[in-house]
Design a protein around this motif. Structure first.
Motif, PDB file in Angstrom:
ATOM      1  N   VAL A 158       4.327  -3.692  -6.947  1.00 24.58           N
ATOM      2  CA  VAL A 158       3.059  -4.169  -7.490  1.00 24.58           C
ATOM      3  C   VAL A 158       1.980  -3.167  -7.090  1.00 24.58           C
ATOM      4  N   VAL A 159       1.011  -2.951  -7.994  1.00 19.86           N
ATOM      5  CA  VAL A 159       0.011  -1.899  -7.813  1.00 19.86           C
ATOM      6  C   VAL A 159      -1.377  -2.456  -8.134  1.00 19.86           C
ATOM      7  N   PHE A 160      -2.380  -1.968  -7.389  1.00 16.32           N
ATOM      8  CA  PHE A 160      -3.755  -2.410  -7.567  1.00 16.32           C
ATOM      9  C   PHE A 160      -4.688  -1.214  -7.703  1.00 16.32           C
ATOM     10  N   GLN A 161      -5.828  -1.443  -8.333  1.00 21.24           N
ATOM     11  CA  GLN A 161      -6.961  -0.529  -8.268  1.00 21.24           C
ATOM     12  C   GLN A 161      -7.965  -1.103  -7.273  1.00 21.24           C
ATOM     13  N   THR A 162      -8.657  -0.222  -6.557  1.00 26.34           N
ATOM     14  CA  THR A 162      -9.599  -0.670  -5.542  1.00 26.34           C
ATOM     15  C   THR A 162     -10.765   0.298  -5.418  1.00 26.34           C
ATOM     16  N   THR A 163     -11.922  -0.242  -5.059  1.00 22.50           N
ATOM     17  CA  THR A 163     -13.092   0.582  -4.774  1.00 22.50           C
ATOM     18  C   THR A 163     -13.144   0.974  -3.297  1.00 22.50           C
ATOM     19  N   GLU A 164     -12.225   0.455  -2.493  1.00 23.32           N
ATOM     20  CA  GLU A 164     -12.229   0.711  -1.050  1.00 23.32           C
ATOM     21  C   GLU A 164     -10.835   1.150  -0.603  1.00 23.32           C
ATOM     22  N   LEU A 165     -10.406   2.293  -1.110  1.00 25.72           N
ATOM     23  CA  LEU A 165      -9.037   2.737  -0.909  1.00 25.72           C
ATOM     24  C   LEU A 165      -8.691   2.917   0.570  1.00 25.72           C
ATOM     25  N   GLU A 166      -9.547   3.585   1.319  1.00 26.83           N
ATOM     26  CA  GLU A 166      -9.235   3.849   2.732  1.00 26.83           C
ATOM     27  C   GLU A 166      -9.091   2.550   3.523  1.00 26.83           C
ATOM     28  N   ALA A 167      -9.947   1.579   3.241  1.00 28.48           N
ATOM     29  CA  ALA A 167      -9.866   0.303   3.960  1.00 28.48           C
ATOM     30  C   ALA A 167      -8.579  -0.436   3.633  1.00 28.48           C
ATOM     31  N   PRO A 185      -8.795  -7.200   3.218  1.00 31.99           N
ATOM     32  CA  PRO A 185     -10.257  -7.243   3.280  1.00 31.99           C
ATOM     33  C   PRO A 185     -10.953  -7.512   1.953  1.00 31.99           C
ATOM     34  N   GLN A 186     -10.272  -7.336   0.843  1.00 31.63           N
ATOM     35  CA  GLN A 186     -10.854  -7.656  -0.457  1.00 31.63           C
ATOM     36  C   GLN A 186     -10.327  -8.975  -1.020  1.00 31.63           C
ATOM     37  N   GLY A 187      -9.581  -9.731  -0.215  1.00 30.31           N
ATOM     38  CA  GLY A 187      -9.157 -11.062  -0.600  1.00 30.31           C
ATOM     39  C   GLY A 187      -7.810 -11.180  -1.279  1.00 30.31           C
ATOM     40  N   ARG A 188      -7.089 -10.072  -1.497  1.00 30.18           N
ATOM     41  CA  ARG A 188      -5.765 -10.168  -2.100  1.00 30.18           C
ATOM     42  C   ARG A 188      -4.821 -10.938  -1.184  1.00 30.18           C
ATOM     43  N   GLY A 245     -10.402   3.269  -7.954  1.00 27.93           N
ATOM     44  CA  GLY A 245     -10.950   2.978  -9.266  1.00 27.93           C
ATOM     45  C   GLY A 245     -12.349   2.415  -9.163  1.00 27.93           C
ATOM     46  N   SER A 246     -12.942   2.136 -10.302  1.00 21.28           N
ATOM     47  CA  SER A 246     -14.279   1.561 -10.359  1.00 21.28           C
ATOM     48  C   SER A 246     -14.248   0.044 -10.299  1.00 21.28           C
ATOM     49  N   LYS A 247     -13.036  -0.539 -10.307  1.00 17.93           N
ATOM     50  CA  LYS A 247     -12.880  -1.990 -10.265  1.00 17.93           C
ATOM     51  C   LYS A 247     -11.895  -2.366  -9.173  1.00 17.93           C
ATOM     52  N   ASN A 248     -11.949  -3.620  -8.768  1.00 19.51           N
ATOM     53  CA  ASN A 248     -10.950  -4.172  -7.866  1.00 19.51           C
ATOM     54  C   ASN A 248     -10.090  -5.126  -8.694  1.00 19.51           C
ATOM     55  N   GLU A 249      -8.938  -4.634  -9.120  1.00 22.30           N
ATOM     56  CA  GLU A 249      -8.131  -5.432 -10.027  1.00 22.30           C
ATOM     57  C   GLU A 249      -6.651  -5.096  -9.882  1.00 22.30           C
ATOM     58  N   TRP A 250      -5.844  -6.008 -10.372  1.00 20.82           N
ATOM     59  CA  TRP A 250      -4.408  -5.802 -10.462  1.00 20.82           C
ATOM     60  C   TRP A 250      -4.154  -4.729 -11.509  1.00 20.82           C
ATOM     61  N   ASP A 251      -3.370  -3.715 -11.145  1.00 22.21           N
ATOM     62  CA  ASP A 251      -3.088  -2.607 -12.047  1.00 22.21           C
ATOM     63  C   ASP A 251      -1.823  -2.869 -12.861  1.00 22.21           C
TER      64      ASP A 251
END
Length: 282
Positions: A137-146, A109-112, A190-196
């Motif tokens: 591979v790990v990510f940070q997201t503002t929409e963890l539950e989704a 849903p966030q385009g990854r 996290g506060s960003k949607n990014e590759w961790d």
């Protein structure tokens, strides 16, 4: 419920990176991770080493474009395709120099972009290499539950462990598996949607030592670790590559039975590093 682990086990096999300075990035992975490089007609490069591979594409930005998982054979890949479509997933065909025909991707849903395929046989090379299989591979997201809902209920990952803020009860981190290893994918709130970060699994503690010595010789400083994670119980340390992408080296990652129930950990430094200070995402 059918999952990746129980019906179509999938193992991370390569990452597709964008790089503003592709040659510098390629030189880093050739030098530091024993990877050979081969130019492609579209301007990208295939890098391959012992149990690790990546695509690097020149771009106006740096970061992760896609993570690719190997299903092992075509019947498993077809079974996953059918299941994803049945779960409402939208798939796109992929042509990759590292995968057999028939590969496809799905966007969260966030385009990854997550690619599934069957890995081509590894290129033969006489170049020696230190042990380090591309593993998660790990990510940070503002929409963890989704994100968890999508990767569990649409794609078929299984939750291995959750990290929870004990004061608020809010979920902070989720570790997801696609085969018998504790996690091949994870998300931090996290506060960003990014590759961790991404991780290379070694064989033992002495390999962690040897990788640390290799980076020390190049004056590349460890920024997190060495230590031991709570979830997964693995030894680790982290450094950055030429584009400042974070990479981890790990050993002794937990092997997880399909019947294991998700664990719950407190959001604290001890959970992320039982040996000492931790990097807490914000």
């Amino acid at each position: 419920m059918q999952t990746l682990q129980t019906s179509t086990p999938a193992r991370l096999c390569y990452l597709h990176l964008a790089s503003k300075d592709a040659q510098r990035q390629i030189d880093f992975y050739r030098r530091m991770l024993d990877m050979d490089s081969q130019a492609q007609a579209d301007g990208s490069w295939v890098l391959s080493g012992p149990q690790r591979a990546m695509l690097v594409s020149p771009a106006d930005h740096s970061g992760l474009l896609a993570a690719a998982f190997d299903l092992g054979n075509q019947p498993r890949l077809q079974a996953l395709r059918v299941r994803l479509l049945g779960n409402g997933g939208i798939i796109e065909e992929v042509d990759s120099p590292l995968l057999e025909p028939g590969a496809f991707l799905i966007r969260d849903p966030q385009g990854r972009q997550t690619i599934f395929g069957v890995a081509r046989p590894a290129r033969q090379t006489s170049r020696p290499g230190m042990p380090g299989r591309l593993q998660h591979v790990v990510f940070q997201t503002t929409e963890l539950e989704a994100m968890i809902d999508f990767y569990v209920n649409t794609v078929g990952f299984t939750v291995s462990d959750n990290v929870v803020d004990e004061q608020t009860g809010q979920l902070m981190t989720c570790f997801l598996r696609s085969d018998d290893e504790h996690h091949t994918l994870a998300f931090f709130r996290g506060s960003k949607n990014e590759w961790d970060h991404h991780c290379y699994e070694t064989n033992e503690w002495n390999d962690i030592r040897d990788w640390g010595d290799r980076f020390a010789k190049e004056r590349i400083t460890i920024f997190f670790g060495p230590g031991r994670h709570g979830p997964g119980n693995n030894l680790f340390f982290m450094v950055v590559d030429a584009d400042r992408n974070r990479l981890e080296f790990s050993a002794e990652l937990e092997v997880t039975d399909a019947s294991r129930q998700p664990g719950v950990w407190a959001q604290e430094e001890y959970t992320l590093n039982s040996w000492g200070r931790a990097w807490i995402r914000s």
